[in-house]
Scaffold this motif. Sequence first.
Motif, PDB file in Angstrom:
ATOM      1  N   CYS A 177       7.600 -12.559  34.144  1.00 40.28           N
ATOM      2  CA  CYS A 177       6.713 -12.148  35.228  1.00 40.28           C
ATOM      3  C   CYS A 177       6.409 -10.675  35.030  1.00 40.28           C
ATOM      4  CB  CYS A 177       7.367 -12.388  36.585  1.00 40.28           C
ATOM      5  SG  CYS A 177       6.246 -12.016  37.942  1.00 40.28           S
ATOM      6  N   LEU A 178       5.138 -10.363  34.854  1.00 39.70           N
ATOM      7  CA  LEU A 178       4.698  -8.992  34.640  1.00 39.70           C
ATOM      8  C   LEU A 178       4.203  -8.447  35.972  1.00 39.70           C
ATOM      9  CD1 LEU A 178       2.679  -9.676  31.374  1.00 39.70           C
ATOM     10  CD2 LEU A 178       5.107  -9.125  31.618  1.00 39.70           C
ATOM     11  N   CYS A 189       3.706  -2.884  43.702  1.00 42.25           N
ATOM     12  CA  CYS A 189       2.924  -4.049  44.128  1.00 42.25           C
ATOM     13  C   CYS A 189       3.672  -4.847  45.200  1.00 42.25           C
ATOM     14  CB  CYS A 189       2.628  -4.933  42.927  1.00 42.25           C
ATOM     15  SG  CYS A 189       1.771  -6.461  43.354  1.00 42.25           S
ATOM     16  N   ARG A 190       3.134  -4.893  46.383  1.00 47.38           N
ATOM     17  CA  ARG A 190       3.786  -5.624  47.485  1.00 47.38           C
ATOM     18  C   ARG A 190       3.727  -7.135  47.249  1.00 47.38           C
ATOM     19  NH1 ARG A 190       5.291  -1.008  47.692  1.00 47.38           N
ATOM     20  NH2 ARG A 190       6.762  -2.268  46.579  1.00 47.38           N
ATOM     21  N   THR A 191       2.702  -7.640  46.583  1.00 48.23           N
ATOM     22  CA  THR A 191       2.643  -9.063  46.247  1.00 48.23           C
ATOM     23  C   THR A 191       3.790  -9.422  45.311  1.00 48.23           C
ATOM     24  OG1 THR A 191       0.239  -9.045  46.493  1.00 48.23           O
ATOM     25  CG2 THR A 191       1.190 -10.898  45.294  1.00 48.23           C
ATOM     26  N   CYS A 192       4.089  -8.534  44.364  1.00 47.46           N
ATOM     27  CA  CYS A 192       5.208  -8.769  43.445  1.00 47.46           C
ATOM     28  C   CYS A 192       6.536  -8.804  44.199  1.00 47.46           C
ATOM     29  CB  CYS A 192       5.241  -7.710  42.359  1.00 47.46           C
ATOM     30  SG  CYS A 192       3.820  -7.780  41.247  1.00 47.46           S
ATOM     31  N   ASP A 193       6.667  -7.935  45.189  1.00 45.57           N
ATOM     32  CA  ASP A 193       7.892  -7.938  46.001  1.00 45.57           C
ATOM     33  C   ASP A 193       8.145  -9.317  46.602  1.00 45.57           C
ATOM     34  OD1 ASP A 193       8.411  -5.275  45.517  1.00 45.57           O
ATOM     35  OD2 ASP A 193       7.629  -4.589  47.455  1.00 45.57           O
ATOM     36  N   THR A 194       7.107  -9.915  47.145  1.00 51.35           N
ATOM     37  CA  THR A 194       7.278 -11.227  47.770  1.00 51.35           C
ATOM     38  C   THR A 194       7.438 -12.331  46.722  1.00 51.35           C
ATOM     39  OG1 THR A 194       4.897 -11.590  47.958  1.00 51.35           O
ATOM     40  CG2 THR A 194       5.985 -10.550  49.826  1.00 51.35           C
ATOM     41  N   ARG A 235       9.201 -12.177  43.982  1.00 50.71           N
ATOM     42  CA  ARG A 235      10.545 -12.168  43.380  1.00 50.71           C
ATOM     43  C   ARG A 235      11.364 -13.374  43.820  1.00 50.71           C
ATOM     44  NH1 ARG A 235      11.518  -7.307  40.778  1.00 50.71           N
ATOM     45  NH2 ARG A 235      13.762  -7.194  40.772  1.00 50.71           N
ATOM     46  N   ASP A 236      11.298 -13.725  45.101  1.00 46.46           N
ATOM     47  CA  ASP A 236      12.040 -14.890  45.587  1.00 46.46           C
ATOM     48  C   ASP A 236      11.500 -16.182  44.985  1.00 46.46           C
ATOM     49  OD1 ASP A 236      13.724 -13.303  47.125  1.00 46.46           O
ATOM     50  OD2 ASP A 236      12.505 -13.537  48.941  1.00 46.46           O
ATOM     51  N   ASP A 237      10.180 -16.296  44.862  1.00 46.34           N
ATOM     52  CA  ASP A 237       9.576 -17.476  44.232  1.00 46.34           C
ATOM     53  C   ASP A 237      10.015 -17.589  42.772  1.00 46.34           C
ATOM     54  OD1 ASP A 237       8.170 -17.992  46.591  1.00 46.34           O
ATOM     55  OD2 ASP A 237       6.430 -16.833  45.929  1.00 46.34           O
ATOM     56  N   ARG A 267      14.571 -19.013  29.784  1.00 42.63           N
ATOM     57  CA  ARG A 267      14.854 -17.591  30.007  1.00 42.63           C
ATOM     58  C   ARG A 267      13.782 -17.043  30.929  1.00 42.63           C
ATOM     59  NH1 ARG A 267      14.934 -14.729  24.481  1.00 42.63           N
ATOM     60  NH2 ARG A 267      15.390 -12.965  25.820  1.00 42.63           N
ATOM     61  N   PHE A 268      14.188 -16.382  31.990  1.00 47.60           N
ATOM     62  CA  PHE A 268      13.271 -15.774  32.941  1.00 47.60           C
ATOM     63  C   PHE A 268      13.494 -14.267  32.925  1.00 47.60           C
ATOM     64  CE2 PHE A 268      11.123 -19.046  35.454  1.00 47.60           C
ATOM     65  CZ  PHE A 268      11.713 -20.169  34.935  1.00 47.60           C
ATOM     66  N   LEU A 269      12.396 -13.521  32.756  1.00 49.51           N
ATOM     67  CA  LEU A 269      12.474 -12.066  32.719  1.00 49.51           C
ATOM     68  C   LEU A 269      11.483 -11.469  33.707  1.00 49.51           C
ATOM     69  CD1 LEU A 269      12.447 -11.600  28.844  1.00 49.51           C
ATOM     70  CD2 LEU A 269      14.427 -11.479  30.352  1.00 49.51           C
ATOM     71  N   TRP A 270      11.933 -10.477  34.430  1.00 49.96           N
ATOM     72  CA  TRP A 270      11.079  -9.710  35.333  1.00 49.96           C
ATOM     73  C   TRP A 270      10.749  -8.416  34.599  1.00 49.96           C
ATOM     74  CZ3 TRP A 270       9.107 -11.214  39.939  1.00 49.96           C
ATOM     75  CH2 TRP A 270       8.500 -10.230  40.734  1.00 49.96           C
ATOM     76  N   VAL A 271       9.487  -8.208  34.277  1.00 48.59           N
ATOM     77  CA  VAL A 271       9.070  -7.059  33.476  1.00 48.59           C
ATOM     78  C   VAL A 271       8.180  -6.156  34.325  1.00 48.59           C
ATOM     79  CG1 VAL A 271       7.890  -6.306  31.376  1.00 48.59           C
ATOM     80  CG2 VAL A 271       9.159  -8.478  31.381  1.00 48.59           C
ATOM     81  N   ASP A 272       8.661  -4.959  34.609  1.00 50.73           N
ATOM     82  CA  ASP A 272       7.860  -3.972  35.320  1.00 50.73           C
ATOM     83  C   ASP A 272       6.962  -3.294  34.280  1.00 50.73           C
ATOM     84  OD1 ASP A 272       7.105  -1.260  36.311  1.00 50.73           O
ATOM     85  OD2 ASP A 272       8.214  -1.938  38.083  1.00 50.73           O
TER      86      ASP A 272
END
Length: 136
Positions: A25-26, A31-36, A38-40, A52-57
């Motif tokens: 997830c880029l 980004c407030r949409t990205c904040d919400t 994260r749970d999804d 493998r799941f990665l959160w990429v800022d």
Amino acid sequence: MSAVSPSSPVPAPASERSSDLLVACLCAAWCRTCDTYRDDFAVLRQQHPGARFLWVDIEDDSELVDDLEVETFPTLLIGQGERVCFIGPVLPGPAAAQRLIQAAQDNPAMSAASPNAPAGTTAAAQSLLSRLRQSC
């Protein structure tokens, strides 16, 4: 958060490191949409324990993102092995991403950028996928 960031000091579990399916997830910290989302994204990770799941800022991890232009958040990069299956924005909520992940698993030939992705995105996404596989 159960997703692993490339800059996180906590490595992914061994079962995730050996998976051929990678979902990144880029997003951006501002980004407030990205904040919400994260749970999804955490829900998706639980539904696909072998991936493998990665959160990429895109700003904090800019050396990984390199020249990939991310204009809409959240944007997903889904790769199967070294092949990019999908790169593009998704609607908030897990349903759209769930369908894309399932399609990547079910269809070995799936390979394309979203029609909403900027031109040249596929080559930059391919490079990013390789960098993520090497560094995370």
